[in-house]
Design an enzyme around this catalytic site. Structure first.
Site, mmCIF file in Angstrom:
data_model
loop_
_atom_site.group_PDB
_atom_site.id
_atom_site.type_symbol
_atom_site.label_atom_id
_atom_site.label_comp_id
_atom_site.label_asym_id
_atom_site.label_seq_id
_atom_site.Cartn_x
_atom_site.Cartn_y
_atom_site.Cartn_z
ATOM 1 N N PRO A 126 2.048 3.061 2.635
ATOM 2 C CA PRO A 126 3.010 3.116 3.899
ATOM 3 C C PRO A 126 2.083 3.699 5.194
ATOM 4 C CG PRO A 126 3.548 4.323 1.939
ATOM 5 C CD PRO A 126 2.188 3.721 1.681
ATOM 6 N N GLU A 138 0.898 9.407 -6.220
ATOM 7 C CA GLU A 138 1.170 9.886 -4.715
ATOM 8 C C GLU A 138 0.136 9.230 -3.879
ATOM 9 O OE1 GLU A 138 4.004 11.297 -6.056
ATOM 10 O OE2 GLU A 138 3.963 11.603 -4.046
ATOM 11 N N ARG A 188 1.973 -19.358 1.439
ATOM 12 C CA ARG A 188 2.856 -20.294 2.180
ATOM 13 C C ARG A 188 2.332 -21.029 3.405
ATOM 14 N NH1 ARG A 188 8.461 -20.307 1.435
ATOM 15 N NH2 ARG A 188 8.749 -20.943 3.695
ATOM 16 N N ASP A 227 7.506 -23.814 10.277
ATOM 17 C CA ASP A 227 7.290 -23.642 11.390
ATOM 18 C C ASP A 227 8.334 -23.451 12.404
ATOM 19 O OD1 ASP A 227 4.865 -26.365 11.092
ATOM 20 O OD2 ASP A 227 4.832 -24.325 10.551
HETATM 21 C C1 LIG Z 1 3.484 6.093 -3.903
HETATM 22 N N1 LIG Z 1 3.293 6.047 -2.478
HETATM 23 C C2 LIG Z 1 4.242 6.288 -1.616
HETATM 24 C C3 LIG Z 1 1.960 5.499 -2.052
HETATM 25 C C4 LIG Z 1 1.272 6.343 -1.427
HETATM 26 C C5 LIG Z 1 0.075 5.665 -0.803
HETATM 27 C C6 LIG Z 1 -0.382 4.200 -1.201
HETATM 28 C C7 LIG Z 1 0.433 3.573 -1.948
HETATM 29 C C8 LIG Z 1 1.659 4.204 -2.543
HETATM 30 C C9 LIG Z 1 2.415 3.289 -3.353
HETATM 31 N N2 LIG Z 1 3.504 2.944 -2.581
HETATM 32 C C10 LIG Z 1 3.730 2.294 -1.679
HETATM 33 C C11 LIG Z 1 2.754 1.249 -1.191
HETATM 34 C C12 LIG Z 1 3.108 0.621 -0.049
HETATM 35 C C13 LIG Z 1 4.328 0.773 0.555
HETATM 36 C C14 LIG Z 1 4.605 -0.085 1.956
HETATM 37 N N3 LIG Z 1 5.271 0.519 2.706
HETATM 38 O O1 LIG Z 1 3.915 -0.933 1.998
HETATM 39 C C15 LIG Z 1 5.093 1.685 0.111
HETATM 40 N N4 LIG Z 1 4.777 2.248 -0.974
#
Ligand SMILES: CN(C)c1ccccc1CNc1ccc(C(N)=O)cn1
Length: 244
Positions: free
Chosen positions: A87, A114, A152, A167
């Site tokens: 995230p 986490e 793709r 496209d």
């Molecule tokens: C567990 N979490 C919150 C976490 C925390 C840090 C890294 C990966 C994760 C794995 N989760 C993810 C991964 C990607 C996305 C995104 N938005 O691309 C959403 N969540």
């Protein structure tokens, strides 16, 4: 393109090449997918890949040792960039997808729990990507989205028709409406222009609809994408009709 994915759930990621356009690309050898499971590197009897966070707090963190071994084994076979799905990453948009499609190899790192020990990011991660501002249980769905969007764009994945459709779709605008038989569906008519056979007028109508829909739903996309004079004329026509 070779994708190497570091994941605790290889069966989940495998499904992205089990059907459809991406499955066909894998059959054609346009892409390949190799998976590396950090749990295979755990040496303790419980095959531990996570542990409690230093500093306290809820949840668990993925241990760095197994991840680093898996990444390095993947790197030995795949000299590509290591992309960490999180995230906190850069938004995965069509521009970034296009940039990634230029690479020959990508190593996708999927976190669970986490997240992963920060030192893995410092040591081995080249780029962090996010598929959107929401929290998932793992990075695997992000990896699958990235694999699909990148594949793709690779030559041979889409047939001529499909790639033409692709496209016309993006180029920074939302898509125009699509219709197919029957001509009248539950009393809903077909826009007459689409049966006119006037292909220039149809193309103009579609572009106008795409511009108008983008203006209504995602005006910020219009800011990012400078409009040509003719597009500006079309959009103004649409706005005048929309507001009349
Ligand atoms: C567990 N979490 C919150 C976490 C925390 C840090 C890294 C990966 C994760 C794995 N989760 C993810 C991964 C990607 C996305 C995104 N938005 O691309 C959403 N969540």
């Amino acid at each position: 393109m070779r994708f190497d994915v570091i994941t605790l759930f290889p069966e989940l990621v495998e499904s992205v090449i089990s059907s459809g356009v991406t499955g066909r690309a894998a059959e054609r050898g346009i892409i390949s997918l190799t998976q590396w499971n950090p749990r295979d590197y755990a040496t303790d009897v419980h095959r531990t890949v996570d542990d409690r966070p230093y500093g306290g707090g809820p949840g668990m963190v993925m241990k760095g040792d197994c991840l680093l071994q898996a990444i390095r084994d993947a790197r030995r076979e795949n000299p590509g960039k290591v992309v960490y799905l999180s995230p906190q990453g850069a938004p995965l948009n069509q521009a970034l997808v296009t940039e990634l499609a230029a690479a020959q190899h990508l190593i996708l790192l999927c976190g669970r729990y986490e997240g992963i020990d920060e030192r893995v990011i410092a040591l081995e991660v080249d780029m962090e990507c996010s598929i959107g501002d929401y929290v998932l249980s793992g990075g695997e769905l992000g990896a699958m989205v990235l694999i699909d969007a990148v594949t793709r764009l690779l030559p041979g994945t889409l047939g001529h028709q499909e790639s033409a459709a692709q496209d016309s779709f993006f180029d920074g605008l939302l898509d125009c409406p699509h219709y197919t038989r029957p001509e009248e569906l539950e009393g809903m008519p077909l826009p007459a222009i689409l049966k006119s056979g006037n292909h220039a007028a149809i193309a103009r109508w579609r572009k106008k609809q795409a511009l108008g829909k983008t203006w209504r739903r995602r005006p910020e996309l219009l800011q990012a994408r400078q409009l040509t004079d003719s597009e500006r004329v079309l959009l103004n026509e649409y706005i005048n009709e929309f507001e009349s």
